[in-house]
Design an enzyme around this catalytic site. Structure first.
Site, PDB file in Angstrom:
ATOM      1  N   LYS A  62      -4.919  -0.753   2.912  1.00  0.00           N
ATOM      2  CA  LYS A  62      -5.822  -1.854   2.560  1.00  0.00           C
ATOM      3  C   LYS A  62      -6.077  -1.929   1.061  1.00  0.00           C
ATOM      4  O   LYS A  62      -6.676  -2.898   0.580  1.00  0.00           O
ATOM      5  CB  LYS A  62      -7.144  -1.727   3.320  1.00  0.00           C
ATOM      6  CG  LYS A  62      -6.987  -1.569   4.820  1.00  0.00           C
ATOM      7  CD  LYS A  62      -6.070  -2.602   5.429  1.00  0.00           C
ATOM      8  CE  LYS A  62      -5.757  -2.311   6.880  1.00  0.00           C
ATOM      9  NZ  LYS A  62      -4.978  -1.090   7.116  1.00  0.00           N
ATOM     10  N   GLU A  64      -6.604  -0.579  14.358  1.00  0.00           N
ATOM     11  CA  GLU A  64      -5.189  -0.474  14.714  1.00  0.00           C
ATOM     12  C   GLU A  64      -5.009   0.422  15.937  1.00  0.00           C
ATOM     13  O   GLU A  64      -5.831   1.293  16.217  1.00  0.00           O
ATOM     14  CB  GLU A  64      -4.397   0.104  13.542  1.00  0.00           C
ATOM     15  CG  GLU A  64      -4.326  -0.831  12.356  1.00  0.00           C
ATOM     16  CD  GLU A  64      -3.568  -0.243  11.183  1.00  0.00           C
ATOM     17  OE1 GLU A  64      -3.252  -1.000  10.258  1.00  0.00           O
ATOM     18  OE2 GLU A  64      -3.299   0.972  11.187  1.00  0.00           O
ATOM     19  N   CYS A 101      -2.268   9.578   0.420  1.00  0.00           N
ATOM     20  CA  CYS A 101      -1.973   8.264  -0.153  1.00  0.00           C
ATOM     21  C   CYS A 101      -2.646   8.073  -1.506  1.00  0.00           C
ATOM     22  O   CYS A 101      -2.140   7.334  -2.356  1.00  0.00           O
ATOM     23  CB  CYS A 101      -2.448   7.158   0.788  1.00  0.00           C
ATOM     24  SG  CYS A 101      -1.869   7.297   2.483  1.00  0.00           S
ATOM     25  N   SER A 112      -0.639  -0.606  13.568  1.00  0.00           N
ATOM     26  CA  SER A 112      -0.194   0.030  12.336  1.00  0.00           C
ATOM     27  C   SER A 112       1.217  -0.434  12.010  1.00  0.00           C
ATOM     28  O   SER A 112       1.993  -0.810  12.894  1.00  0.00           O
ATOM     29  CB  SER A 112      -0.208   1.549  12.514  1.00  0.00           C
ATOM     30  OG  SER A 112       0.583   2.184  11.541  1.00  0.00           O
TER      31      SER A 112
END
Length: 572
Positions: free
Chosen positions: A132, A453, A57, A479
């Site tokens: 986040k 999560e 990511c 999630s």
């Protein structure tokens, strides 16, 4: 009177503090970073990213920061690059590290505010990639209220195995199939080795893509940018353009508070419903609205759920990934479709200085014949897939995601666990049977701490073929990759004595998406007796999780860390 030795520049609203004679020592240090007499005359623009090598990511974001700097330079300002943290949800998932995920949202927000405020930048670009990162950046942007733009690192390309697109959630669900005997260990390994082919945020309509989309819809990132894949030429171009655009915001005097209006949040909720976004959108939009001083409540989400249909056939409940949406026109094409049909506020101002409607004029409609976005006349679901439930099990509310779920209500016996690990063990040991209501508690914002999560748990249930037959309830989170009969964010949480703390295995529980109710069938007298008999565990007290546990608000308020209702003792 202080003498300014640097020429006046009306865009140097904050960095002008370095201009006077007495700030010569400050400038001496800045000269060591490359600044000169010429650059001191320019506004200073921060470029801050959540770059890290530990996750796809974010692995490419340092380079994106360099690209954004070029845009800032091209627009005539002086760029300064900073870094902040990230926690990779997919890597932390199902481990003790997951407690740090939501916690990191507020650390990111605080660190951006501290770095940008501490160095008196005039404007900044925030670049993020994982879940986040987006709300953390936006909380800081709203709190600081200086010209700023968020730039998304882009979605990952789908993996491919045997000619079929796969993604990270395919691997999580593979574990459930393996446990059920429907997949071999070698087949799971093949999924593992092919699911994530390169950089980018997780590829379905999961939390990262949900929040990137919401930010674009609100007008705080460039039009079209949220659906540009991480490795595309368009993504590099929009990162550079973000650097130029934030300087233009500075020239116009355009601030986040001009953009982050009530109508902006309404449109973000609308598109989230239409695309089937993550339950985390409720938590994060509440938190961003709190920072922006916009009145937004959980009940508002139900208002839009009732009138906005679910149109996108995107994972986790559908068959397409986010890159497929890009291929048929992306988020702007969806917005054009919704605007034409009266669902959006077209007259809102955005970070370009243009209105939503003006921005969308530059984009094509959805590709004719495409299958990713279903027509309003024949939607995937007639109303939105995110529902706020209330009842005696969740007096402050809970969030259900019901996309792809055929069962509209369930009443069944609770199987209660005080940790996700115990619940996972029960699933793997075949202790969970059809009709059960699995409850995981003491994992809320304060109880986790950090509201972890439950993707590992929910994916195992789906992988075992029980996604429509077993309900999963928690005061923790799910999630964006979760689907099935799931309810999270139950508030008040168990840690503060919410009703879920007194639920026992065998109690009957009803979840009804039609009436929006979540009920524990326990007489009031019995509930009072249990409360008297139950001693709640102490709050976690060490390190950053201890700080977080003591100051974080209820999930029904966005799990924010700057909401205080002080009593006479000064205790929150």
């Amino acid at each position: 009177m202080e003498e300014n030795i640097v020429s006046e520049n009306n865009m140097k609203h904050r960095s002008s503090v370095y201009d006077s004679m007495v700030k010569s020592p400050n400038r001496a240090m800045l000269r060591a970073t490359g600044m000169t007499d010429d650059s001191f005359e320019k506004p200073i623009v921060g470029v801050i990213s959540t770059w890290a090598e530990n996750t796809p990511c974010n692995i490419h974001l340092h380079g994106f920061g360099q690209i954004a700097k070029e845009g800032v330079k091209d627009a005539g300002a002086w760029p300064v690059q900073f870094g902040t943290i990230t926690v990779a949800d997919g890597i932390a998932m199902g481990t003790p590290g997951m407690r740090f995920s939501l916690t990191s949202r507020d650390i990111i927000a605080d660190s951006i505010e501290a770095a940008m405020g501490g160095h008196n930048v005039d404007a900044f670009v925030a670049i993020g990639g994982c879940d986040k990162n987006m709300p953390g950046s936006m909380i800081a942007i709203a709190n600081m209220d200086i010209p700023a733009i968020f730039a998304y690192g882009g979605t990952i390309a789908p993996g491919n195995l045997n000619g079929k697109d796969i993604d990270l959630v395919s691997v999580f669900e593979g574990i459930g199939k393996w446990n059920h005997g429907d997949m071999t260990a070698e087949e799971v390994k093949n999924l593992e080795c092919n699911a994530c082919p390169g950089p980018g945020g997780c590829g379905g309509m999961y939390t990262a893509n949900t929040m990137a989309t919401a930010i674009e819809v609100m007008g705080m990132s460039l039009p079209g940018s949220s659906s540009h894949p991480a490795e595309s030429a368009e993504k590099k171009a929009d990162i550079e353009e973000a650097g130029r655009a934030v300087v233009k915001m500075l020239e116009m005097g355009l601030k986040p508070s001009d953009i982050l209006t009530r109508e902006a949040f309404e449109d973000a909720i609308t598109v989230t419903m239409a695309l089937g976004g993550s339950t985390n959108a409720t938590l994060h939009l509440l938190a961003i609205a709190h920072a922006a001083n916009v009145d937004l409540t959980l009940e508002d989400f139900n208002d839009f759920q009732e009138r906005v249909p679910h149109l996108a056939d995107l994972k986790p409940s559908g068959q397409y990934v986010f890159q497929d949406l890009y291929n048929v026109g992306g988020v702007p094409a969806v917005m054009k479709y919704l605007l034409k049909n009266g669902f959006l506020h077209g007259d809102r101002i955005t970070c370009t200085g243009k209105t939503v409607a003006e921005n969308l004029e530059a984009f094509d409609d959805l590709t004719p014949g495409q299958k990713v976005i279903m027509p309003l006349e024949n939607p995937k679901r007639a109303d939105g897939p995110l529902i706020i439930l209330k009842g005696n099990l969740a007096p402050e509310g809970a969030v259900a995601k019901v996309s792809g779920v055929k069962v509209r209500n369930i009443t069944g016996p609770a199987k209660v666990f005080d940790s996700e690990e115990d619940a996972i063990e029960a699933v793997l040991s075949d202790e969970i049977v059809d009709g059960d209501v699995v409850v995981v508690r003491f994992v809320g914002p304060k109880g986790g701490p950090g509201m972890p999560e439950m993707l590992s748990l929910s994916s195992m249930i789906v992988g075992k073929g029980q996604g429509d037959k077993v309900a999963l309830l928690t005061d923790g989170r799910f999630s964006g990759g979760t689907y099935g009969l799931v309810v999270g964010h139950i508030a008040p949480e168990a840690q503060v004595g919410g009703p879920i703390a007194y639920l026992r295995t065998g109690d009957m529980v009803t979840v009804d998406q039609d009436t929006k109710e979540i009920t524990m069938h326990v007489p009031d007298e019995e509930l009072a007796k249990r409360k008297a008999e139950t001693e709640l565990p102490p709050l976690y007290s060490r390190g950053v999780l201890g700080k977080y546990a003591h100051i974080v608000s209820s999930a029904s308020r966005g799990a924010v860390t700057d909401f205080w209702n002080m009593d006479k003792s000064g205790k929150a």
